[in-house]
Write a protein that holds these residues in place. Sequence first.
Motif, PDB file in Angstrom:
ATOM      1  N   LEU A 143      10.721   4.369   2.772  1.00  0.00           N
ATOM      2  CA  LEU A 143      10.155   5.683   3.090  1.00  0.00           C
ATOM      3  C   LEU A 143      10.235   6.607   1.881  1.00  0.00           C
ATOM      4  O   LEU A 143       9.252   7.256   1.510  1.00  0.00           O
ATOM      5  N   PHE A 144      11.385   6.640   1.228  1.00  0.00           N
ATOM      6  CA  PHE A 144      11.589   7.490   0.055  1.00  0.00           C
ATOM      7  C   PHE A 144      10.617   7.141  -1.069  1.00  0.00           C
ATOM      8  O   PHE A 144       9.978   8.021  -1.652  1.00  0.00           O
ATOM      9  N   VAL A 145      10.498   5.858  -1.378  1.00  0.00           N
ATOM     10  CA  VAL A 145       9.638   5.432  -2.488  1.00  0.00           C
ATOM     11  C   VAL A 145       8.178   5.799  -2.216  1.00  0.00           C
ATOM     12  O   VAL A 145       7.493   6.350  -3.082  1.00  0.00           O
ATOM     13  N   GLY A 146       7.695   5.521  -1.024  1.00  0.00           N
ATOM     14  CA  GLY A 146       6.315   5.845  -0.698  1.00  0.00           C
ATOM     15  C   GLY A 146       6.039   7.337  -0.770  1.00  0.00           C
ATOM     16  O   GLY A 146       5.002   7.769  -1.287  1.00  0.00           O
ATOM     17  N   LYS A 147       6.979   8.132  -0.259  1.00  0.00           N
ATOM     18  CA  LYS A 147       6.815   9.588  -0.330  1.00  0.00           C
ATOM     19  C   LYS A 147       6.814  10.059  -1.781  1.00  0.00           C
ATOM     20  O   LYS A 147       6.008  10.909  -2.166  1.00  0.00           O
ATOM     21  N   ALA A 148       7.699   9.495  -2.588  1.00  0.00           N
ATOM     22  CA  ALA A 148       7.768   9.882  -3.999  1.00  0.00           C
ATOM     23  C   ALA A 148       6.475   9.536  -4.729  1.00  0.00           C
ATOM     24  O   ALA A 148       5.948  10.355  -5.488  1.00  0.00           O
ATOM     25  N   VAL A 149       5.946   8.354  -4.489  1.00  0.00           N
ATOM     26  CA  VAL A 149       4.700   7.947  -5.131  1.00  0.00           C
ATOM     27  C   VAL A 149       3.577   8.900  -4.738  1.00  0.00           C
ATOM     28  O   VAL A 149       2.815   9.377  -5.585  1.00  0.00           O
TER      29      VAL A 149
ATOM     30  N   ALA B 214       0.834  -1.208   0.000  1.00  0.00           N
ATOM     31  CA  ALA B 214       0.000   0.000   0.000  1.00  0.00           C
ATOM     32  C   ALA B 214       0.865   1.252   0.000  1.00  0.00           C
ATOM     33  O   ALA B 214       0.572   2.224  -0.702  1.00  0.00           O
ATOM     34  N   TRP B 215       1.953   1.243   0.766  1.00  0.00           N
ATOM     35  CA  TRP B 215       2.830   2.410   0.859  1.00  0.00           C
ATOM     36  C   TRP B 215       3.660   2.605  -0.401  1.00  0.00           C
ATOM     37  O   TRP B 215       3.705   3.688  -0.971  1.00  0.00           O
ATOM     38  N   MET B 216       4.325   1.550  -0.870  1.00  0.00           N
ATOM     39  CA  MET B 216       5.270   1.693  -1.975  1.00  0.00           C
ATOM     40  C   MET B 216       4.612   1.778  -3.349  1.00  0.00           C
ATOM     41  O   MET B 216       5.164   2.386  -4.256  1.00  0.00           O
ATOM     42  N   VAL B 217       3.456   1.171  -3.533  1.00  0.00           N
ATOM     43  CA  VAL B 217       2.806   1.159  -4.837  1.00  0.00           C
ATOM     44  C   VAL B 217       1.766   2.270  -4.955  1.00  0.00           C
ATOM     45  O   VAL B 217       1.656   2.908  -5.988  1.00  0.00           O
ATOM     46  N   TYR B 218       1.034   2.513  -3.871  1.00  0.00           N
ATOM     47  CA  TYR B 218      -0.075   3.468  -3.919  1.00  0.00           C
ATOM     48  C   TYR B 218       0.157   4.740  -3.106  1.00  0.00           C
ATOM     49  O   TYR B 218      -0.662   5.651  -3.154  1.00  0.00           O
TER      50      TYR B 218
ATOM     51  N   LEU C 255       5.602  15.280   6.407  1.00  0.00           N
ATOM     52  CA  LEU C 255       4.395  14.525   6.718  1.00  0.00           C
ATOM     53  C   LEU C 255       4.676  13.109   7.214  1.00  0.00           C
ATOM     54  O   LEU C 255       3.983  12.617   8.092  1.00  0.00           O
ATOM     55  N   PHE C 256       5.702  12.457   6.681  1.00  0.00           N
ATOM     56  CA  PHE C 256       5.973  11.070   7.056  1.00  0.00           C
ATOM     57  C   PHE C 256       7.395  10.909   7.576  1.00  0.00           C
ATOM     58  O   PHE C 256       8.327  11.531   7.087  1.00  0.00           O
ATOM     59  N   LEU C 257       7.530  10.035   8.563  1.00  0.00           N
ATOM     60  CA  LEU C 257       8.805   9.794   9.225  1.00  0.00           C
ATOM     61  C   LEU C 257       9.052   8.289   9.333  1.00  0.00           C
ATOM     62  O   LEU C 257       8.115   7.494   9.279  1.00  0.00           O
TER      63      LEU C 257
END
Length: 117
Positions: A84-90, A6-10, A62-64
């Motif tokens: 963390l980086f990938v999810g924030k970028a998405v 959910a975090w890395m893809v969406y 927003l995210f840590l």
Amino acid sequence: ANQLVAWMVYGRLVDPDDEFFVRRAWDQKAAWRPGAALYGLDADDFSKEVDAAAAQREWQSLFLLRPQAIPHSIISAESAEKVLFVGKAVRVLLRSNRWLQRSEDSWEAAAQGHLDP
């Protein structure tokens, strides 16, 4: 595993039990509804595009990472930083409409595997 997908893809943080190693900043809590992930409901409103300033604020604060929640037997601290980086970028790309233009043509192209913006 579902939290990671959910975090890395969406770009969606689904963590009702507060156990995932990525967390929302305490002063930035979303109104999470029980069962949201199970029933396809959204905790974050992705329907509204954000401007560059809002995207930058989201990226920066927003995210840590919650180091004590990293399952070190499965994932290293370095890999957790990358998650963390990938999810924030998405999230930022989707919310700022930089990934795909939101039109029928672009969604059709994405469905056929053509992901150029």
